[in-house]
Design a protein around this motif. Structure first.
Motif, PDB file in Angstrom:
ATOM      1  N   ASP A  32       8.370  -3.430   7.476  1.00 54.62           N
ATOM      2  CA  ASP A  32       8.469  -3.052   6.061  1.00 54.62           C
ATOM      3  C   ASP A  32       9.896  -2.643   5.711  1.00 54.62           C
ATOM      4  O   ASP A  32      10.391  -2.942   4.617  1.00 54.62           O
ATOM      5  N   SER A  49       0.553   4.307   2.049  1.00 51.18           N
ATOM      6  CA  SER A  49      -0.016   5.049   3.172  1.00 51.18           C
ATOM      7  C   SER A  49       0.598   6.433   3.120  1.00 51.18           C
ATOM      8  O   SER A  49       1.816   6.590   3.223  1.00 51.18           O
ATOM      9  N   HIS A  51      -1.336   4.862   7.739  1.00 52.40           N
ATOM     10  CA  HIS A  51      -1.437   3.430   8.057  1.00 52.40           C
ATOM     11  C   HIS A  51      -2.516   3.243   9.124  1.00 52.40           C
ATOM     12  O   HIS A  51      -3.048   4.223   9.678  1.00 52.40           O
ATOM     13  N   THR A  52      -2.827   2.006   9.419  1.00 52.01           N
ATOM     14  CA  THR A  52      -3.995   1.739  10.268  1.00 52.01           C
ATOM     15  C   THR A  52      -3.679   1.853  11.764  1.00 52.01           C
ATOM     16  O   THR A  52      -4.534   1.543  12.597  1.00 52.01           O
ATOM     17  N   LEU A  55      -4.029   4.805   1.321  1.00 47.61           N
ATOM     18  CA  LEU A  55      -4.666   5.075   2.622  1.00 47.61           C
ATOM     19  C   LEU A  55      -4.163   6.440   3.098  1.00 47.61           C
ATOM     20  O   LEU A  55      -3.017   6.813   2.833  1.00 47.61           O
ATOM     21  N   ASP A 108       0.819  -1.213   0.000  1.00 45.96           N
ATOM     22  CA  ASP A 108       0.000   0.000   0.000  1.00 45.96           C
ATOM     23  C   ASP A 108       0.851   1.260   0.000  1.00 45.96           C
ATOM     24  O   ASP A 108       2.013   1.262   0.416  1.00 45.96           O
ATOM     25  N   HIS A 152       5.604   1.563  14.006  1.00 41.95           N
ATOM     26  CA  HIS A 152       5.047   1.056  12.759  1.00 41.95           C
ATOM     27  C   HIS A 152       6.115   1.100  11.673  1.00 41.95           C
ATOM     28  O   HIS A 152       6.985   1.968  11.688  1.00 41.95           O
ATOM     29  N   TYR A 191       1.668  -5.542   2.357  1.00 38.42           N
ATOM     30  CA  TYR A 191       0.270  -5.369   2.779  1.00 38.42           C
ATOM     31  C   TYR A 191      -0.694  -5.315   1.588  1.00 38.42           C
ATOM     32  O   TYR A 191      -0.504  -4.522   0.649  1.00 38.42           O
ATOM     33  N   TYR A 244      -4.345  -6.557  11.860  1.00 38.34           N
ATOM     34  CA  TYR A 244      -4.471  -5.097  11.796  1.00 38.34           C
ATOM     35  C   TYR A 244      -5.938  -4.728  11.600  1.00 38.34           C
ATOM     36  O   TYR A 244      -6.684  -5.451  10.919  1.00 38.34           O
ATOM     37  N   SER A 292       5.395   0.681   4.424  1.00 44.96           N
ATOM     38  CA  SER A 292       5.081   0.177   3.080  1.00 44.96           C
ATOM     39  C   SER A 292       5.876   0.903   1.987  1.00 44.96           C
ATOM     40  O   SER A 292       7.085   1.005   2.069  1.00 44.96           O
TER      41      SER A 292
HETATM   42  O1  PXL Z   1       3.679  -1.798   8.490  1.00 40.75           O
HETATM   43  C1  PXL Z   1       2.673  -2.669   8.134  1.00 40.75           C
HETATM   44  C2  PXL Z   1       1.487  -1.936   7.601  1.00 40.75           C
HETATM   45  C3  PXL Z   1       1.401  -1.702   6.245  1.00 40.75           C
HETATM   46  N1  PXL Z   1       0.368  -1.054   5.705  1.00 40.75           N
HETATM   47  C4  PXL Z   1      -0.622  -0.570   6.472  1.00 40.75           C
HETATM   48  C5  PXL Z   1      -0.598  -0.758   7.845  1.00 40.75           C
HETATM   49  C6  PXL Z   1       0.488  -1.458   8.434  1.00 40.75           C
HETATM   50  C7  PXL Z   1       0.546  -1.658   9.878  1.00 40.75           C
HETATM   51  O2  PXL Z   1      -0.225  -1.184  10.635  1.00 40.75           O
HETATM   52  O3  PXL Z   1      -1.594  -0.275   8.604  1.00 40.75           O
HETATM   53  C8  PXL Z   1      -1.751   0.181   5.842  1.00 40.75           C
END
Ligand code: PXL
Length: 270
Positions: free
Chosen positions: A213, A11, A43-44, A40, A9, A209, A79, A113, A17
């Motif tokens: 990655d 983010s 990230h989440t 996104l 993704d 976080h 991801y 997640y 990512s």
């Molecule tokens: O780092 C892993 C990751 C990758 N992508 C998204 C995430 C996370 C971890 O929370 O939310 C969107």
């Protein structure tokens, strides 16, 4: 120059990512192509991010590459933005993956997640079956192999986890985020019929976080340039250690990896 495709993704904020894989692979002297699985807002780890999976775009992007004769030396997958896109990603792996590195990014701390559905692990299992190298963290390895997540794992637990991960058919497995008894963190690596090897670095007891990655990106860059499984994983662990050490505060914005990129430049590599 080795060509790497990284599929994960974008983010927009939060350093994980694609926003870490691209600079890391470039710094290592690889030509990096990207296939965003979704966009996104963050990230989440941030509450309620805006999510826009690019599920319908994956096959047309790959079809255009095919028409242009595009090739890659390695494909690295992280991801997935939704479970429906797993099939399209599988097709990209089959078409472009000379060497395939899968980080089945879907959880940590014993849980999936947020925003992922209960079907996600099954889709990741199928992807893992296509991988030459698998890079799960402890949570992901437990989910993928059906072992209960053990917050205080023994060496025997990791042995079983690694053996079961190898049953997906990979040449190598590296389980990341393995905490040691004496304040260390590292990884457990396994190759078929060779037992497990562990590697630990000094632990700074902070969670960030994107460190998985970063590990996957450095591992991929090193591997595609000829490093062994252990050498690639040690380089990745060393880089993550430096990034964490360079980061003052625990923050959802991720580690200060930018300051450490020069250590990856080929001319400066240890
Ligand atoms: O780092 C892993 C990751 C990758 N992508 C998204 C995430 C996370 C971890 O929370 O939310 C969107």
């Amino acid at each position: 120059m080795k060509k790497v495709l990284t599929i994960q993704d974008l983010s927009c904020v939060g350093c994980c990512s694609l926003t870490v894989a691209l600079p890391v692979l470039s710094a290592m002297g690889c030509r990096c192509g990207v296939l965003p699985t979704g966009v996104l807002s963050t990230h989440t780890g941030f509450p309620n991010p805006h999510r826009h999976p690019l599920t319908g775009d994956i096959a047309p992007i790959a079809a255009h590459w095919k028409s242009q004769g595009v090739t890659f030396d390695a494909v690295q997958v992280g991801y997935l933005a939704d479970v429906a896109q797993a099939e399209a990603v599988e097709a990209v792996i089959r078409d472009f993956g000379k060497t395939v590195i899968i980080d089945p990014a879907m959880g940590d701390g014993g849980r999936l997640y947020s925003g992922l559905t209960p079907e996600h692990p099954e889709a990741m299992k199928k992807l893992c079956a296509l991988g030459d190298y698998l890079l799960p963290n402890v949570t992901e390895a437990a989910i993928l192999t059906g072992l209960p997540f053990d917050p205080d794992p023994s060496r025997a637990y990791f042995q079983t986890l690694a053996e079961r991960m190898l049953r997906f058919g990979a040449k190598g497995v590296v389980i990341t985020g393995v905490t040691g008894k004496n304040g260390t963190i590292g990884f457990v690596a396994a190759e078929p019929n060779q037992g497990i090897q562990t590697y630990q670095v000094s632990c700074i007891p902070r969670q960030f976080h994107g460190t998985g990655d970063l590990f996957a990106a450095v591992f991929t860059g090193a591997l595609v340039q000829g490093a062994s499984l252990m050498a690639a994983a040690e380089k990745a662990a060393g880089f993550v250690e430096k990034c964490i050490a360079a980061t003052r505060e625990p923050t959802p914005y991720g580690v200060n990896f930018e300051s450490q990129l020069p250590s990856l430049f080929p001319s400066r590599a240890e």
